[in-house]
Design an enzyme around this catalytic site. Structure first.
Site, PDB file in Angstrom:
ATOM      1  NE  ARG A  81      -1.164   4.292   6.117  1.00 14.46           N
ATOM      2  CZ  ARG A  81      -1.833   4.796   5.266  1.00 14.46           C
ATOM      3  NH1 ARG A  81      -3.238   5.060   5.471  1.00 14.46           N
ATOM      4  NH2 ARG A  81      -1.275   5.493   4.106  1.00 14.46           N
ATOM      5  NE  ARG A 106       5.987   2.310   5.106  1.00 14.03           N
ATOM      6  CZ  ARG A 106       5.257   2.425   4.091  1.00 14.03           C
ATOM      7  NH1 ARG A 106       5.683   2.756   2.641  1.00 14.03           N
ATOM      8  NH2 ARG A 106       3.809   2.680   4.264  1.00 14.03           N
ATOM      9  NE  ARG A 162      -3.233   9.514   0.579  1.00 17.56           N
ATOM     10  CZ  ARG A 162      -1.996   8.819   1.227  1.00 17.56           C
ATOM     11  NH1 ARG A 162      -1.100   9.419   0.831  1.00 17.56           N
ATOM     12  NH2 ARG A 162      -1.966   7.763   1.728  1.00 17.56           N
ATOM     13  CE  LYS A 184       6.034   7.288   1.404  1.00 21.18           C
ATOM     14  NZ  LYS A 184       5.169   7.650   2.970  1.00 21.18           N
ATOM     15  NE  ARG A 190      -3.348   4.208   0.281  1.00 19.03           N
ATOM     16  CZ  ARG A 190      -1.876   4.462   0.640  1.00 19.03           C
ATOM     17  NH1 ARG A 190      -1.334   5.126  -0.131  1.00 19.03           N
ATOM     18  NH2 ARG A 190      -1.562   3.882   1.890  1.00 19.03           N
TER      19      ARG A 190
HETATM   20  P1  AMP Z   1       1.993   3.278   1.480  1.00 21.08           P
HETATM   21  O1  AMP Z   1       1.130   3.414   0.001  1.00 21.08           O
HETATM   22  O2  AMP Z   1       3.421   3.645   1.105  1.00 21.08           O
HETATM   23  O3  AMP Z   1       1.046   4.245   2.205  1.00 21.08           O
HETATM   24  O4  AMP Z   1       1.800   2.115   2.125  1.00 21.08           O
HETATM   25  C1  AMP Z   1       0.574   1.306   2.311  1.00 21.08           C
HETATM   26  C2  AMP Z   1       0.902   0.221   3.050  1.00 21.08           C
HETATM   27  O5  AMP Z   1       1.434  -0.962   2.283  1.00 21.08           O
HETATM   28  C3  AMP Z   1       1.590   0.224   4.330  1.00 21.08           C
HETATM   29  O6  AMP Z   1       0.732   0.485   5.509  1.00 21.08           O
HETATM   30  C4  AMP Z   1       2.046  -1.308   4.492  1.00 21.08           C
HETATM   31  O7  AMP Z   1       1.205  -1.987   4.976  1.00 21.08           O
HETATM   32  C5  AMP Z   1       2.372  -1.841   3.094  1.00 21.08           C
HETATM   33  N1  AMP Z   1       3.618  -1.361   2.678  1.00 21.08           N
HETATM   34  C6  AMP Z   1       4.236  -0.264   1.988  1.00 21.08           C
HETATM   35  N2  AMP Z   1       5.383  -0.338   1.572  1.00 21.08           N
HETATM   36  C7  AMP Z   1       5.971  -1.426   2.458  1.00 21.08           C
HETATM   37  C8  AMP Z   1       7.229  -1.680   2.704  1.00 21.08           C
HETATM   38  N3  AMP Z   1       8.433  -1.126   2.157  1.00 21.08           N
HETATM   39  N4  AMP Z   1       7.333  -2.915   3.582  1.00 21.08           N
HETATM   40  C9  AMP Z   1       6.336  -3.333   4.082  1.00 21.08           C
HETATM   41  N5  AMP Z   1       5.083  -3.012   4.039  1.00 21.08           N
HETATM   42  C10 AMP Z   1       4.976  -1.873   3.110  1.00 21.08           C
END
Ligand code: AMP
Length: 216
Positions: free
Chosen positions: A174, A89, A128, A14, A163
């Site tokens: 996740r 999500r 990553r 993404k 990260r």
């Molecule tokens: P990402 O950077 O998209 O992999 O997201 C990292 C973390 O942020 C996820 O594991 C969630 O804890 C939180 N997160 C990201 N997007 C959302 C969302 N739309 N709703 C709730 N938590 C989110």
């Protein structure tokens, strides 16, 4: 330009595809993960709560996520179109977002599902590295995705960061969260007849397929 929503498991690309689209089409790139990582630095109860969710690989509450997102969507760079990377999500977020779109008379645009096998996602997570300045994504474990110079962004020469939640344990949590809460969105968008699926794992080829969708 229409808006783009990406639905995908962790590390499906993404961020990479959003970065390529942003560069080529001048779209705003909105990663709810980035918004939440920034908010997690606040010295407050909310900051503590978000930090906990992130480190455990759990979703942050819909309320907080929507508040941060709608604030960001009201910024002027979103007027030309934007990419949602990591939102919605779950089905509740999708419905709340649809009602926001109705209220603001905006269009959902394209919904693109990046489908990759779990094993590949896990491999990508471990090495990553992301550029916090321009959003480019690299991987120090995968030969074709390594930066030219260790730890430095090829594009803007900024220091790359890893990260905290990119480790095996948090990945599994996740991924489970994705299967339980996010995967049902695929049927939600499929039933609305607006879902496009990409199975290609090569980033350039996947980008070509996305471009085909948005030019159709
Ligand atoms: P990402 O950077 O998209 O992999 O997201 C990292 C973390 O942020 C996820 O594991 C969630 O804890 C939180 N997160 C990201 N997007 C959302 C969302 N739309 N709703 C709730 N938590 C989110």
């Amino acid at each position: 330009m229409k808006n783009i929503v990406f639905i995908a498991p962790p590390a499906a690309g993404k961020g990479t595809q959003s970065h390529l689209l942003k560069k080529k089409y001048n779209l705003a790139h909105i990663s709810t993960g980035d918004l939440l990582r920034k908010a997690s630095l606040e010295e407050s109860e909310r900051g503590d709560y978000i930090r906990n969710c992130l480190s455990q690989g759990r979703l942050v509450s819909d309320e907080i996520t929507l508040e941060l997102l709608t604030e960001r969507l009201n910024e002027s760079d979103c007027e030309n179109g934007y990419i949602l990377d990591g939102f919605p999500r779950n089905v509740k977020q999708a419905i709340a977002y649809e009602s926001w779109l109705n209220q603001t008379q905006k269009d959902l645009g394209y919904v693109i599902f990046l489908d990759i096998p779990k094993e590949l996602a896990q491999k990508r997570i471990v090495g990553r590295e992301t550029c916090p300045n321009c959003g480019a994504v690299f991987n120090d474990q995968i030969e074709v995705s390594k930066p030219k110079q260790d730890g430095i962004c090829d594009i803007c020469e900024h220091q790359l960061v890893k990260r905290k939640d990119d480790n095996d344990e948090t990945f599994n949590q996740r991924y489970d969260t994705y299967m339980e809460q996010t995967e049902p969105l695929i049927n939600h968008y499929r039933s609305l007849g607006i879902l496009h699926t990409i199975n290609e794992i090569d980033k350039e080829k996947a980008f070509q397929q996305i471009e085909k969708i948005i030019h159709e």
